[in-house]
Design a protein around this motif. Structure first.
Motif: not given
Length: 413
Positions: A50-58, A83-89, A93-98, A389-394
């Motif tokens: 699951s590519n659950f988000t992207n660090t750069q979203v606009s 990401v804070e919620l993910v960490r809380k649980h 996770f890791h960053e692949k690229h972009k 593509l890249g976590g933006y839809n999630f």
């Protein structure tokens, strides 16, 4: 008849998250889905991680008739918040690229997290549960609310002050996709932008594609573009050859912008100036065959196929590079850098990661996701907002769900 403050239809990413937030804000929430399993798109996304988000979203990472509609929700619930919620649980996770973030282990961890958050909010689950009909009444028994919905289901009839549609789109029907959300929108006279498969492989005429079908499985980095001079979209991603056409991140990205009957343009060697390097090899007296020289610039399978395909220069391209004319070498390089071809179609909803189009944002509030039909809300993929593509839809699912839940709590508590 059971009563709830909110009924949320669709137990995918948006529905689960909206239910958990609304429940934890003190609302009585029922989450309904016709499938026995929840969040199947989360489960299968990102190769099971699951590519659950992207660090750069606009809003620039989205399309639709009004992509800026997404700006408000994205600003109020950001990738950092999720990401804070993910960490809380405790989910690694890791960053692949972009900026793409993936679970270290399994997408099931995200599903378990969302279910745990729903439990914390006291959310009632009705699954599997088919819905039969929805009725609206302007006369409401729900305190502050001016609306009331009655929903007939195979588990009986329920009454709620607000109805949230989080049913996703038409993509990947084998995991339960349906058009229920669009039908509800039309029932209440809300406009729906025509839907189409997005983030989907492109296909080509079988006869024309025959020389390239043998390249199936080959992947390489490319630059891909579509559109006219004024509306060109361009991406640099990996391309994948298939038996029927093209796939891979580059094609999935451009497919959301591609219009039927128009060409796409590919640079198959974006990091090399192929014509110049072939001419330089000739100037140096290189006696190797052109395909062998080309194989240092693009994958060898592609080099062999490309050299064999050009009828007007075929006799030139099959000889040593030092014996070829400058014109033929320039033509070879230019064709690789500006390969223009017109798809005949796509692999359809069966292979599309998301659905473009949906409930028209002109009929929705960007602050609350409520429609102009009182008490009726739409979130996630069912809305005419489609991410790259890249976590933006999630991230759109999380952000639109959060905005909706906050608005529900403000109007119903």
């Amino acid at each position: 008849m059971q009563e709830f403050d909110v009924a949320i239809v669709g137990a995918g990413a948006a529905g689960l998250f909206c239910a958990s937030v609304a429940g934890q804000l003190g609302l009585r929430v029922v989450l309904i889905d016709h499938s026995a399993r929840v969040a199947e798109k989360i489960r299968i996304s990102g190769g099971g991680r699951s590519n659950f988000t992207n660090t750069q979203v606009s809003a620039a990472n989205y399309l639709g008739q009004n992509p800026r509609f997404a700006k408000s929700a994205l600003a109020r619930y950001t990738p950092r918040d999720f990401v804070e919620l993910v960490r809380k649980h405790g989910i690694g996770f890791h960053e692949k690229h972009k900026g793409q973030l993936f679970c270290d282990q399994s997408a099931q961890q995200l599903i378990d997290m969302l279910l745990a958050e729903c439990t914390a909010g006291g959310v009632t689950h009705w699954q599997p549960c088919a819905l039969h009909s929805v009725r609206f009444s302007a006369s409401s028994p729900f305190g502050k609310s001016a609306s009331c919905y009655e929903i007939d289901s195979e588990r009986g009839t329920l009454r709620c002050a607000a109805l949230v549609v989080a049913t996703g789109g038409l993509s990947i029907p084998k995991i339960g996709a349906s058009n229920w959300g669009y039908r509800i929108a039309r029932q209440f006279d809300l406009p729906v932008v025509p839907t189409r498969p997005a983030l989907v492989p492109l296909t080509f005429d079988a006869a024309a594609w025959a020389p390239f079908a043998e390249l199936s499985g080959l992947s390489l980095p490319v630059e891909i573009a579509t559109g006219g001079k004024k509306d060109t979209m361009r991406f640099q991603e990996d391309l994948l050859f298939t038996h029927r056409g093209l796939s891979g991140p580059a094609v999935l990205q451009i497919s959301s912008y591609w219009q039927s009957g128009t060409p796409i343009r590919l640079n198959l060697a974006p990091s090399n100036v192929v014509a110049e390097q072939l001419l330089q090899a000739k100037a140096e007296g290189n006696r190797r065959k052109i395909a062998n020289v080309l194989a240092a610039l693009v994958p060898s399978r592609l080099a062999d196929t490309w050299v064999a395909r050009g009828p007007q220069y075929g006799h030139e391209w099959n000889r040593p590079v030092n014996e070829a004319s400058d014109k033929s070498l320039q033509a070879l390089g230019e064709q690789l850098a500006r390969w223009e071809l017109t798809p005949t179609g796509t692999e359809g909803y069966a292979k599309a990661e998301v659905t473009a189009g949906g409930v028209d944002t002109a009929a929705l509030s960007s602050q609350s996701m409520e429609s102009r039909q009182s008490g009726l809300y739409f979130i996630g993929e069912v809305v005419d907002i489609t991410g790259w593509l890249g976590g933006y839809n999630f991230q759109w699912a999380w952000s639109s769900a959060f905005a909706c839940a906050q608005a529900l709590a403000a109007s119903l508590r």
